[in-house]
Design a protein around this motif. Structure first.
Motif, short mmCIF file in Angstrom:
data_model
loop_
_atom_site.label_atom_id
_atom_site.label_comp_id
_atom_site.label_asym_id
_atom_site.label_seq_id
_atom_site.Cartn_x
_atom_site.Cartn_y
_atom_site.Cartn_z
N ASP A 159 0.82 -1.22 0.00
CA ASP A 159 0.00 0.00 0.00
C ASP A 159 0.85 1.26 0.00
N GLY A 160 2.16 1.11 -0.05
CA GLY A 160 3.04 2.27 -0.01
C GLY A 160 3.36 2.75 1.38
N ALA A 182 -2.34 -0.14 -3.53
CA ALA A 182 -2.42 1.28 -3.18
C ALA A 182 -3.64 1.96 -3.78
N ARG A 185 -3.89 5.63 -5.24
CA ARG A 185 -2.60 6.25 -4.92
C ARG A 185 -1.44 5.57 -5.64
N VAL A 189 2.69 6.26 -5.36
CA VAL A 189 3.60 5.27 -4.76
C VAL A 189 4.72 4.94 -5.73
#
Length: 323
Positions: A159-160, A182, A185, A189
Motif C-alpha cells: 500500500d506504499g 495502493a 494512490r 507510490v
C-alpha cells in the motif's frame, strides 16, 4: 538467482468472491500445489531458458517435500536450507472467473537468517538476482550491492505505507507491485519509489487492466494493455510471477523496458489458462511467437498509451496478477 518465496498452496474453488457467510459449503476437490512467488519466478525463468538457481528455507515436512518434488527435473538448481519452523503455506479461494483471495501463513520468525556461505557462491556468478520479500532476504542487499549485481523484487499488494516492504522498494533496480494494493494512490507510490530509491523502473500490474510502467524519464505511468489469453481464464494464481519472468527474460536479452513489460503481460495471460499455481509455464519460443502475433506487422516495441497522472480506480479494482 531467486531468493526466498517457496511454499505450498491449498486451492479451494468457490462459487463467488467474497464468499457469503455460511457454516459450510460443498466445494469441488480441494487441491494442493507447490507454489508461492519464489517458486513461480524460478520455474518460469527456467522454462524460458534462463539458467536459474533458487535458495530458500523449507521445513522437514510434507509441504517441503512437495516443493522439492515440484522443482525436481525442471532445470532449477534448488538449494534449500531446513527451517525448524516449517514450510510456508497458503489457502487460496478461487472463483469461477479465476480471481482469488489468499490466506498466507509465512511462519518465518524475524530472527531467521541465511548464512552468507550458503548464498554467496550463487550470488558471485549470477547476472541478476530476484529477492522475494521474505524478511531474511533483506539482509542480502549489502552483498548484492558490493558485487554490483542488478536486483529485482515484487512488493505484491504493498500500500506504499507498510514498513516491511520499504527497504525492498528502495534498494532494488526493478520494482514490481500490484496496482490494487495502493488503489488510486498507485501512481504516487510508483513516483515515490523512483524518487527515494535506486530503481530504473517501477512496474504495477493491474490484472485484466494490464500494467503500468514508470521510469525516471516519465511524468506519468505508461499503460501497457493486457494480453488476450490464448484460452479461457480459469485461475489467476501465479500470473504475477509469470509477468515477472517474462519481463526479466526480455531485460536479460537486452530489450527495452516497454518491450519487457509487453512480454510480461503475455506470460501472465498464459499462466491464467491453467488450474493451479505455476502449472502453465510459457517457453521462450511460445513467448516470442505470442509477441510476434500480438504485434502483427508493427515493430516489436510495445504499443503504449499515456494515462492520466493517477491510474484510474477502475483499473486498480481488476484482479491482481501478483501472488
Amino acid at each position: 538467482m531467486v531468493v526466498g518465496g517457496s511454499g505450498v498452496d491449498t486451492i479451494v474453488r468457490v462459487g463467488a468472491l467474497p464468499v457469503p457467510h455460511a457454516d459450510s459449503y460443498a466445494v469441488p476437490p480441494v487441491r494442493e500445489w507447490a507454489g508461492h512467488t519464489g517458486t513461480g519466478v524460478a520455474l518460469g525463468c527456467a522454462a524460458l531458458g534462463l539458467s536459474t538457481a533458487f535458495v530458500d528455507f523449507i521445513g522437514a515436512d510434507h509441504e517441503g517435500e512437495l516443493v522439492k518434488e515440484r522443482l525436481r527435473g525442471t532445470g532449477v538448481d534448488f538449494d534449500p536450507m531446513i527451517s525448524p519452523h516449517g514450510t510456508r503455506r497458503a489457502v487460496n479461494l478461487v472463483s469461477p472467473d479465476g480471481r482469488r483471495t489468499s490466506f498466507y501463513d509465512g511462519r518465518d520468525p524475524l530472527d531467521l537468517r541465511m548464512p552468507a556461505e550458503h548464498y554467496l557462491p550463487y550470488l558471485r556468478r549470477t547476472r541478476h538476482v530476484h529477492l522475494s520479500i521474505m524478511h531474511f532476504a533483506r539482509f542480502l542487499y549489502d552483498d548484492i550491492r558490493e558485487l554490483g549485481v542488478p536486483v529485482s523484487t515484487d512488493l505484491h499488494d504493498w500500500d506504499g505505507l507498510a514498513d516491511h516492504h520499504r527497504e525492498f522498494a528502495l534498494r532494488s533496480d526493478l520494482v514490481f507491485l500490484s496496482a490494487a494494493g495502493a488503489g488510486e494512490r498507485i501512481a504516487s507510490v510508483m513516483r515515490e519509489i523512483l524518487r527515494e530509491g535506486r530503481a530504473e523502473a517501477v512496474i504495477a500490474t493491474a490484472g485484466a487492466g494490464g500494467a503500468y510502467l514508470l521510469t525516471p524519464d516519465d511524468s506519468t505511468p505508461r499503460h501497457v494493455p493486457a494480453a488476450v489469453p490464448s484460452a479461457p481464464v480459469v485461475d489467476s494464481n501465479g500470473a504475477g510471477d509469470a509477468f515477472v519472468c517474462g519481463f526479466l527474460h526480455g531485460r536479460l536479452a537486452g530489450r527495452d523496458l516497454e518491450e519487457c513489460a509487453r512480454l510480461g503481460t503475455l506470460a501472465g495471460a498464459h499462466a491464467c489458462t491453467s488450474e493451479g499455481t505455476h502449472t502453465a509455464l510459457i517457453s521462450a519460443d511460445e513467448l516470442l511467437a505470442a509477441d510476434a502475433e500480438e504485434a502483427g506487422d508493427e515493430p516489436a516495441a510495445v504499443r503504449s498509451v499515456r494515462e492520466p497522472a493517477e491510474v484510474p480506480a477502475a483499473e486498480t479494482r481488476a484482479p491482481s496478477l501478483t501472488p
